[in-house]
Design a protein around this motif. Structure first.
Motif, PDB file in Angstrom:
ATOM      1  N   ALA A 136       0.807  -1.223   0.000  1.00 20.85           N
ATOM      2  CA  ALA A 136       0.000   0.000   0.000  1.00 20.85           C
ATOM      3  C   ALA A 136       0.835   1.266   0.000  1.00 20.85           C
ATOM      4  CB  ALA A 136      -0.935  -0.002   1.217  1.00 20.85           C
ATOM      5  N   LEU A 137       2.150   1.138  -0.002  1.00 20.68           N
ATOM      6  CA  LEU A 137       3.006   2.324   0.006  1.00 20.68           C
ATOM      7  C   LEU A 137       2.838   3.132  -1.276  1.00 20.68           C
ATOM      8  CD1 LEU A 137       6.325   0.768   1.387  1.00 20.68           C
ATOM      9  CD2 LEU A 137       4.708   2.231   2.632  1.00 20.68           C
ATOM     10  N   ALA A 138       3.227   4.382  -1.206  1.00 18.11           N
ATOM     11  CA  ALA A 138       3.177   5.254  -2.381  1.00 18.11           C
ATOM     12  C   ALA A 138       4.103   4.711  -3.466  1.00 18.11           C
ATOM     13  CB  ALA A 138       3.587   6.670  -2.009  1.00 18.11           C
ATOM     14  N   PRO A 139       3.783   4.927  -4.741  1.00 15.19           N
ATOM     15  CA  PRO A 139       4.621   4.393  -5.826  1.00 15.19           C
ATOM     16  C   PRO A 139       6.089   4.783  -5.711  1.00 15.19           C
ATOM     17  CG  PRO A 139       2.549   5.195  -6.711  1.00 15.19           C
ATOM     18  CD  PRO A 139       2.569   5.597  -5.268  1.00 15.19           C
ATOM     19  N   GLU A 140       6.368   6.033  -5.317  1.00 17.26           N
ATOM     20  CA  GLU A 140       7.755   6.470  -5.211  1.00 17.26           C
ATOM     21  C   GLU A 140       8.521   5.644  -4.176  1.00 17.26           C
ATOM     22  OE1 GLU A 140       5.140   8.377  -5.078  1.00 17.26           O
ATOM     23  OE2 GLU A 140       5.276   9.520  -6.958  1.00 17.26           O
ATOM     24  N   ARG A 141       7.828   5.305  -3.068  1.00 16.29           N
ATOM     25  CA  ARG A 141       8.508   4.512  -2.045  1.00 16.29           C
ATOM     26  C   ARG A 141       8.621   3.050  -2.460  1.00 16.29           C
ATOM     27  NH1 ARG A 141       7.095   4.300   4.413  1.00 16.29           N
ATOM     28  NH2 ARG A 141       9.128   3.484   5.084  1.00 16.29           N
ATOM     29  N   LEU A 142       7.680   2.572  -3.251  1.00 14.93           N
ATOM     30  CA  LEU A 142       7.791   1.201  -3.748  1.00 14.93           C
ATOM     31  C   LEU A 142       8.988   1.032  -4.679  1.00 14.93           C
ATOM     32  CD1 LEU A 142       4.077   0.164  -4.415  1.00 14.93           C
ATOM     33  CD2 LEU A 142       5.618  -0.705  -2.645  1.00 14.93           C
ATOM     34  N   VAL A 143       9.381   2.096  -5.359  1.00 13.82           N
ATOM     35  CA  VAL A 143      10.611   2.038  -6.148  1.00 13.82           C
ATOM     36  C   VAL A 143      11.795   1.741  -5.230  1.00 13.82           C
ATOM     37  CG1 VAL A 143      12.221   3.391  -7.546  1.00 13.82           C
ATOM     38  CG2 VAL A 143       9.771   3.538  -7.985  1.00 13.82           C
ATOM     39  N   SER A 144      11.832   2.411  -4.062  1.00 13.94           N
ATOM     40  CA  SER A 144      12.910   2.160  -3.102  1.00 13.94           C
ATOM     41  C   SER A 144      12.861   0.725  -2.598  1.00 13.94           C
ATOM     42  CB  SER A 144      12.799   3.139  -1.926  1.00 13.94           C
ATOM     43  OG  SER A 144      12.967   4.474  -2.369  1.00 13.94           O
TER      44      SER A 144
END
Length: 574
Positions: A48-56
């Protein structure tokens, strides 16, 4: 963490991603039980994390995946490997994120490729290539990503071609590089020269590219025809390049005619598999040929339909090498059938006539089904034709087959019933399926199986040890439900003085007298050797001394578990 292999910029980027992802990844990993990631609250929180954090998260997990070491010491009953949940966590996360449209930057894609390449990890590499493709879809001219793919392609060349996913990844990366080549540059890397087809096509592409800028884009699209059914986007892009273009028609015609005329070429030693020692086209070139066949549907010329029919027959032809069952180029044949179907649906009568003719000529059931679907053939008619093909193949095989092994098997069955079976039953064995016999012990199951190699008798000895040698009694299955040979701990052959198959020819006179020597060797050498495995301490001593390989008259064919000696010794208390 991967620092020494990265430049300063990528190392700093990796550290930033690590700081953003480490907490949530460690929490999710600590509760992961091997199922879908969304089965746990922590896994759902990660997704459920934001897309930008899922990149990390993706970068951090890839960095961890390439450093993970396999744990082959984990066993379960009957020596089958078990993969712990922690070993599955990285692949599960990457598979979940692979379906997301995440905002990777060019530097992110380059970092993922670098991480996945040294050391090479195929799952992480596959994910990194997908991320690079996502970046290039938004910015086709990004040279950073193209350069990263070029370096990655060199790493791929060093991987064994038979390794899982490697052939498809090679094709995909080469197609991506070709699709994003700088303007004015003709990249022919998608066309290999390991067969007789590739050099002809490369020469034609170079010639046509001198006067037509569409040669490079067309080659890139053809190399991207990795799916049996092309996407709507692929069809649209190819139609724009091919329709009404004489140079495109010339290149496609050269490709298809070269396939029909090509001779078989030797397969490079590192790519030989069950497909034979020669091939019509390489694996990568087969994809390009399929693309060319599919693209020819957009060429408005009289030569197309007859040539597609020839491509179907050439691609569907059987390999001349004995025991090789694959077609010469099934991808090209299937692509040509699809192109004929498209032309038939567009109203071309000649295309339908070609399909009807192929329905009566093809002998491969998968292509027959494809042609029948294109023609709308009734199911009963397809079954009738399939039966005709099956009968014809059976007749050919019967005419080519040697009758000697069949006669030898019959002779072996006769002497087994009269000589071997009584001896084994007297020794406490029970008859199993076929010409096999089993004896249950307190700690093992012992097996004897008789077979034929060419026309010689072969006696196989098998041992299935209890998983827990300290158990008071071994529970074993009925003979008819015994595990397959591959799961036996020790598999051996009774051999003659020449250390080969027992030298008794089953196709020569006097078999009964000579078979008596085999029965004698079985009862005097084979059965005592098998009996030694029924005592845990003796088995442990044999394994520790590797006596199983040195016993006179016994030749071990396979040895099941790499640490079996240590396990048996430990559980036997010795």
């Amino acid at each position: 963490m991967r620092g020494p292999d990265l430049d300063d910029g990528l190392r700093a980027l990796l550290e930033r991603h690590r700081e953003r992802a480490i907490d949530v990844v460690l929490v999710a990993a600590s509760t992961y039980d091997g199922g879908p990631l969304a089965d746990t609250a922590e896994g759902r929180g990660l997704l459920a994390l934001a897309p930008e954090r899922l990149v990390s998260v993706a970068v951090y997990v890839v960095a961890g995946a390439v450093q993970a070491q396999p744990l082959p010491e984990r066993f379960v009953t009957e020596d089958l490997y078990r993969v712990a949940a922690s070993d599955l966590f990285a692949s599960t996360v990457l598979e979940s994120l692979r379906r997301r449209r995440l905002p990777y930057s060019a530097q992110d894609a380059r970092l993922l490729l670098e991480l996945a390449c040294s050391p090479f990890e195929v799952g992480a590499f596959d994910f990194a290539v997908a991320a690079a493709g996502a970046v290039l879809r938004h910015d086709p001219a990004d040279l950073l990503v193209v350069e990263g793919l070029t370096r990655a392609e060199r790493v791929l060349r060093e991987q064994p071609v038979h390794r899982y996913l490697i052939p498809g990844l090679r094709q995909k990366v080469r197609a991506m590089i070709a699709a994003h080549a700088p303007a004015g540059l003709l990249d022919l890397s998608a066309v290999e020269v390991t067969d007789h087809w590739g050099p002809v096509v490369r020469a034609a592409a170079e010639r046509i590219a001198e006067d037509w800028d569409g040669a490079q884009p067309l080659l890139a699209r053809l190399a991207a025809a990795t799916q049996a059914r092309p996407t709507a986007r692929w069809q649209r892009e190819v139609r724009e390049l091919v329709a009404g273009s004489p140079p495109a028609a010339e290149l496609l015609r050269t490709m298809l005619e070269a396939l029909v005329a090509a001779d078989l070429a030797p397969v490079p030693p590192d790519e030989v598999d069950s497909g034979g020692s020669t091939w019509l086209v390489s694996r990568a070139n087969a994809v390009v040929v399929r693309g060319a066949a599919l693209a020819s549907r957009y060429v408005d010329a009289a030569w197309v339909t007859p040539l597609l029919g020839q491509v179907v027959l050439r691609g569907a032809a059987s390999h001349p090498q004995r025991f090789v069952t694959v077609a010469l180029c099934a991808k090209a044949a299937a692509g040509a059938v699809d192109a004929l179907e498209a032309r038939s649906r567009a109203g071309e009568a000649a295309a339908r006539e070609q399909l009807e003719q192929l329905f009566g000529e093809l002998t491969r059931r998968e292509l027959l089904k494809r042609v029948a679907a294109a023609l709308g053939t009734p199911e009963d008619e397809l079954r009738r034709r399939a039966r005709e093909v099956g009968r014809a193949k059976d007749q050919v095989q019967a005419a080519q087959a040697s009758r000697a092994p069949r006669r030898a098997q019959s002779a072996l069955g006769r002497v087994t019933r009269t000589q071997v079976r009584p001896a084994l039953l007297a020794a406490g064995f029970t008859a199993g399926p076929g010409q096999s016999f089993w004896r249950r012990g307190a700690r093992s199951v012992l097996g004897v199986r008789l077979g034929v190699a060419d026309t010689a008798a072969v006696v196989t000895l098998a041992v299935w040890l209890a998983t827990d040698l300290t158990a008071p009694q071994l529970e074993v299955l009925p003979a008819a439900e015994m595990p397959p040979v591959a799961r036996f701990d020790v598999l051996a052959r009774l051999v003659g003085p020449e250390r080969g198959h027992w030298p008794v020819r089953l196709d020569e006179p006097g078999l009964e007298g000579r078979m008596a020597s085999v029965v004698h060797a079985l009862t005097e050498v084979g059965l005592p050797w098998l009996a030694r495995w029924d005592h845990p301490r003796t088995a442990a001593e044999m394994l520790a001394a590797r006596d199983y390989a040195a016993h006179p008259g016994i030749e071990v064919a396979t040895f099941g578990s790499p640490d079996l000696a240590e396990r048996v010794a430990r559980r036997a208390g010795g």
